[in-house]
Design a protein around this motif. Structure first.
Motif: not given
Length: 447
Positions: A408-436
């Motif tokens: 999860x993204x919370x204070x104190x947690x390890x910074x394993x993060x991804x940036x996704x182009x689009x809105x995966x809450x509306x379209x799960x296929x946005x996870x095919x657009x991993x930018x960072x």
């Protein structure tokens, strides 16, 4: 004496008070030693010390923050990362950006925890973990391969995900996959191997389908003493029986076949698989085509799984069947797979803990994209994109027992993060657009 009886201590009466107390303390100490066994440790990736840590401060601004916990997204958010850890999370303009921070403008992007894969198989495919990392999978668990199988990946020089490995799965003769199995002949051998794997750095123990519930119970007892969860691929042991024996997780939705059909029918399938491991490959679809996935047995099983807190990794992609563009459709496989999806959706609706496992290489996904296909299949099964995201991040972290620092993204947690182009809450296929992709505070994609 009353106090001692209340505590359940079954000791003989000794007239000398001081001696009596000494016996009580000695007995308590001996009992503690017996039940604890070897000291358990926090579960760690085998390559944890090989992963570099970001030394700079990074401010990711303007993104929609989807925290993995299932909470409301934070629009126009800001996350501050320092020394590989998340140090602040909130609205852009409210969170103070430290002087000298590297600022990443993430407008129009979604920022999420790194994806966690509960069911990954290397199978000798070079650079496959590195490819999955580029597609957003920052942690993976192989539930059945020798730890040494990953030596080449760890020595490749390429960034790879956190590796939570099981060592070989425990099976009985004749094993379905001899190269990935440790064959046990009785409970003593199984317990010995559990402790050996724990000493080698295993983060989970996996039991395979030929192990009976009695041996599964001993495996679970030994693993739990070492602080390790136990997960299982079941075919010829009924799921509720195995869970009562101590199993924490179930691999593959097909592991519930015996639980959902009349015992007389299940025994036919069970004997067929005991006689020939390969009987399960088509036999699964024959079984699932006939099942009532909304009937009384399904309801009872679902309630049982909720009560027990069992994690389920459906791995639907491993069983997916689509009608071919040309040629004859296998109607049994098509119907059977439809039932698997329907039951997966029912489990989630009823409150069962569903997690995401890719199976790495599947028929209907290009190399490296099996995880994204699994997410799409879960949505097809009735889960919302938000539920799938939580299953892929925080729920999997709980399954791994690493939720204190990842998922999860919370204070104190390890910074394993991804940036996704689009809105995966509306379209799960946005996870095919991993930018960072960030691993431990270091950009390993999209620097």
């Amino acid at each position: 004496m009353l106090l001692l009886n209340t505590l359940g201590l079954n000791l003989q009466k000794i007239k000398i008070a001081g001696f009596y107390i000494g016996i009580v303390l000695l007995a308590a100490g001996c009992n503690s030693k017996k039940t604890t066994g070897k000291e358990s440790q926090a579960i760690r990736a085998v390559n944890e010390k090989e992963i570099g840590t970001g030394k700079n401060t990074v401010a990711i601004t303007g993104a929609t923050i989807i925290d993995g916990n299932g909470g409301e997204p934070v629009y126009d958010g800001c996350v501050i990362v320092t020394d590989g850890k998340i140090v602040d999370v909130g609205k852009n303009g409210v969170v103070k950006i430290p002087e000298g921070a590297q600022v990443v403008d993430a407008k129009g992007r979604a920022l999420l925890p790194g994806l966690i894969d509960s069911h990954f198989h290397l199978d000798g495919v070079k650079d496959l973990p590195a490819l999955f990392l580029q597609h957003g999978v920052t942690s993976l668990r192989d539930p059945g391969a020798w730890i040494e199988a990953y030596d080449g990946e760890r020595q490749s020089g390429k960034p790879i995900p956190r590796l939570f490995l099981a060592d070989p799965h425990l099976d009985m003769f004749p094993p379905a996959y001899p190269k990935d199995a440790y064959v046990v002949r009785d409970a003593d051998e199984a317990v010995y191997q559990v402790n050996k794997m724990a000493d080698r750095g295993a983060s989970v123990i996996k039991v395979y389908f030929r192990l009976p519930s009695g041996i599964i119970r001993e495996v679970c007892n030994a693993a739990h003493k070492r602080g390790l969860p136990v997960t299982g691929h079941l075919e010829v042991t009924e799921a509720m029986e195995a869970i009562e024996a101590g199993l924490d997780g179930i691999e593959h939705i097909t592991s519930f076949g015996l639980s959902l059909q009349p015992q007389i029918e299940g025994e036919k399938y069970r004997q067929a698989v005991l006689a020939d491991n390969n009987a399960r490959k088509q036999g699964r679809y024959d079984v699932w085509k006939k099942l009532d996935v909304n009937g009384q047995k399904a309801d009872s099983l679902s309630k049982f799984l909720v009560r027990k807190g069992t994690f389920v990794s459906p791995t639907l992609g491993a069983f997916e069947y689509q009608s071919p563009a040309e040629g004859e459709t296998d109607t049994v496989r098509l119907a059977g797979f439809g039932q698997m999806k329907a039951f997966t959706g029912k489990l989630k609706k009823d409150g069962v803990k569903i997690v995401v496992g890719s199976h790495s290489m599947i028929t209907y996904a290009e190399m490296g994209w099996a995880y994204q296909r699994e997410m799409e299949l879960l949505v097809d099964s009735g889960l919302s994109p938000a539920q799938v995201i939580s299953a892929a991040t925080m729920e999997n972290a709980r399954f791994f027992r690493i939720d204190d620092r990842l998922g999860s993204i919370e204070k104190g947690k390890i910074a394993d993060l991804i940036l996704v182009k689009g809105d995966p809450l509306k379209d799960i296929s946005a996870f095919r657009n991993i930018e960072k992709v960030m691993l431990n505070g270091v950009w390993v994609k999209g620097k």
